[in-house]
Write an enzyme that holds these catalytic residues in place. Sequence first.
Site, PDB file in Angstrom:
ATOM      1  N   LYS A   1      -4.479  17.322   4.228  1.00  0.00           N
ATOM      2  CA  LYS A   1      -4.205  17.389   2.785  1.00  0.00           C
ATOM      3  C   LYS A   1      -5.265  16.676   1.953  1.00  0.00           C
ATOM      4  O   LYS A   1      -5.554  17.098   0.839  1.00  0.00           O
ATOM      5  CB  LYS A   1      -2.795  16.907   2.447  1.00  0.00           C
TER       6      LYS A   1
ATOM      7  N   ARG B   1       6.262  10.083  -2.567  1.00  0.00           N
ATOM      8  CA  ARG B   1       6.481  10.035  -1.124  1.00  0.00           C
ATOM      9  C   ARG B   1       7.933   9.770  -0.765  1.00  0.00           C
ATOM     10  O   ARG B   1       8.282   9.709   0.412  1.00  0.00           O
ATOM     11  CB  ARG B   1       5.644   8.900  -0.561  1.00  0.00           C
TER      12      ARG B   1
ATOM     13  N   ARG C   1      -9.686  11.345  13.692  1.00  0.00           N
ATOM     14  CA  ARG C   1     -10.094  10.621  12.487  1.00  0.00           C
ATOM     15  C   ARG C   1     -10.258   9.127  12.789  1.00  0.00           C
ATOM     16  O   ARG C   1     -11.156   8.470  12.266  1.00  0.00           O
ATOM     17  CB  ARG C   1      -9.031  10.820  11.390  1.00  0.00           C
TER      18      ARG C   1
ATOM     19  N   ARG D   1     -10.093   3.873  10.665  1.00  0.00           N
ATOM     20  CA  ARG D   1      -9.077   3.346   9.745  1.00  0.00           C
ATOM     21  C   ARG D   1      -8.164   2.364  10.457  1.00  0.00           C
ATOM     22  O   ARG D   1      -7.665   2.647  11.545  1.00  0.00           O
ATOM     23  CB  ARG D   1      -8.256   4.504   9.174  1.00  0.00           C
TER      24      ARG D   1
ATOM     25  N   ARG E   1       4.306   6.006  10.361  1.00  0.00           N
ATOM     26  CA  ARG E   1       4.004   6.854   9.203  1.00  0.00           C
ATOM     27  C   ARG E   1       4.577   8.261   9.376  1.00  0.00           C
ATOM     28  O   ARG E   1       5.092   8.852   8.426  1.00  0.00           O
ATOM     29  CB  ARG E   1       2.496   6.888   8.959  1.00  0.00           C
TER      30      ARG E   1
HETATM   31  P1  AMP Z   1      -2.300   7.996   2.940  1.00  0.00           P
HETATM   32  O1  AMP Z   1      -3.776   7.956   2.954  1.00  0.00           O
HETATM   33  O2  AMP Z   1      -1.749   8.855   1.849  1.00  0.00           O
HETATM   34  O3  AMP Z   1      -1.704   8.326   4.278  1.00  0.00           O
HETATM   35  O4  AMP Z   1      -1.800   6.513   2.581  1.00  0.00           O
HETATM   36  C1  AMP Z   1      -2.140   5.409   3.392  1.00  0.00           C
HETATM   37  C2  AMP Z   1      -1.128   4.297   3.186  1.00  0.00           C
HETATM   38  O5  AMP Z   1      -1.126   3.877   1.806  1.00  0.00           O
HETATM   39  C3  AMP Z   1       0.316   4.663   3.483  1.00  0.00           C
HETATM   40  O6  AMP Z   1       0.626   4.572   4.853  1.00  0.00           O
HETATM   41  C4  AMP Z   1       1.066   3.627   2.645  1.00  0.00           C
HETATM   42  O7  AMP Z   1       1.035   2.360   3.242  1.00  0.00           O
HETATM   43  C5  AMP Z   1       0.197   3.555   1.387  1.00  0.00           C
HETATM   44  N1  AMP Z   1       0.631   4.578   0.397  1.00  0.00           N
HETATM   45  C6  AMP Z   1      -0.090   5.661  -0.020  1.00  0.00           C
HETATM   46  N2  AMP Z   1       0.612   6.376  -0.924  1.00  0.00           N
HETATM   47  C7  AMP Z   1       1.788   5.731  -1.083  1.00  0.00           C
HETATM   48  C8  AMP Z   1       2.964   5.971  -1.873  1.00  0.00           C
HETATM   49  N3  AMP Z   1       3.045   7.056  -2.663  1.00  0.00           N
HETATM   50  N4  AMP Z   1       3.974   5.092  -1.793  1.00  0.00           N
HETATM   51  C9  AMP Z   1       3.897   3.994  -0.998  1.00  0.00           C
HETATM   52  N5  AMP Z   1       2.856   3.721  -0.217  1.00  0.00           N
HETATM   53  C10 AMP Z   1       1.798   4.569  -0.246  1.00  0.00           C
END
Ligand code: AMP
Length: 196
Positions: free
Chosen positions: A16, A91, A130, A136, A147
Amino acid sequence: MTAARLLIIGPQGSGKGTQGERIALTYGVPAVSTGDVFRANVKEGTPLGLQVKAIIDAGDLVPDELTGAIVRDRLAQDDAAAGFLLDGYPRNLGQVADLDAFLDERDEPLTAVIELSVPRDESIRRIALRAVEQGRADDNEESIAKRLSIYESETAPILDVYRERGIVDAVDGVGTLDEVFERIVVALTARGIVAG
Ligand code: AMP
């Protein structure tokens, strides 16, 4: 013509982020990725970064209030006036309500939600790849499992809300970057959302 106020949603490793950036470029709207905002702050060691680092590394969600404030600030900027692409927000159902309140006030509802689906084993395979490429900190086994489980329990249910509004386009996320992107363009075009 319908404004491109878009949300892309899918499990970790669904592609995404990559597709989101491409959509943003093609449709001339900013990509707003909460994960990217958090990662940039962690990297720069800002107060926000220090506040969220442990949460992110563990694979937990940052509190709604904090995340919502970041998104509202970003969407209020001039370059998001004509449209935007949200990636990684909302989310959970609380964040859906927060976003609704903000967009309702502006009378600017979401116009399409792209649901990118990939089978769980494919998504795990891509995250592992990744992890090697980008290193990461949250791409470790424990965090990934958490997650994915948060995605299934908290994030997937928000699709029901958007489905009821008739704005969800389910897109098969398996294929080349170009193939998947073409599917997204077809779905958006059918809604009258055209490249800007
Ligand atoms: P992502 O790159 O979208 O997978 O986000 C990485 C991490 O950032 C997630 O595992 C959460 O810890 C935090 N995060 C990103 N977006 C959100 C959100 N909308 N609400 C809460 N935590 C978020």
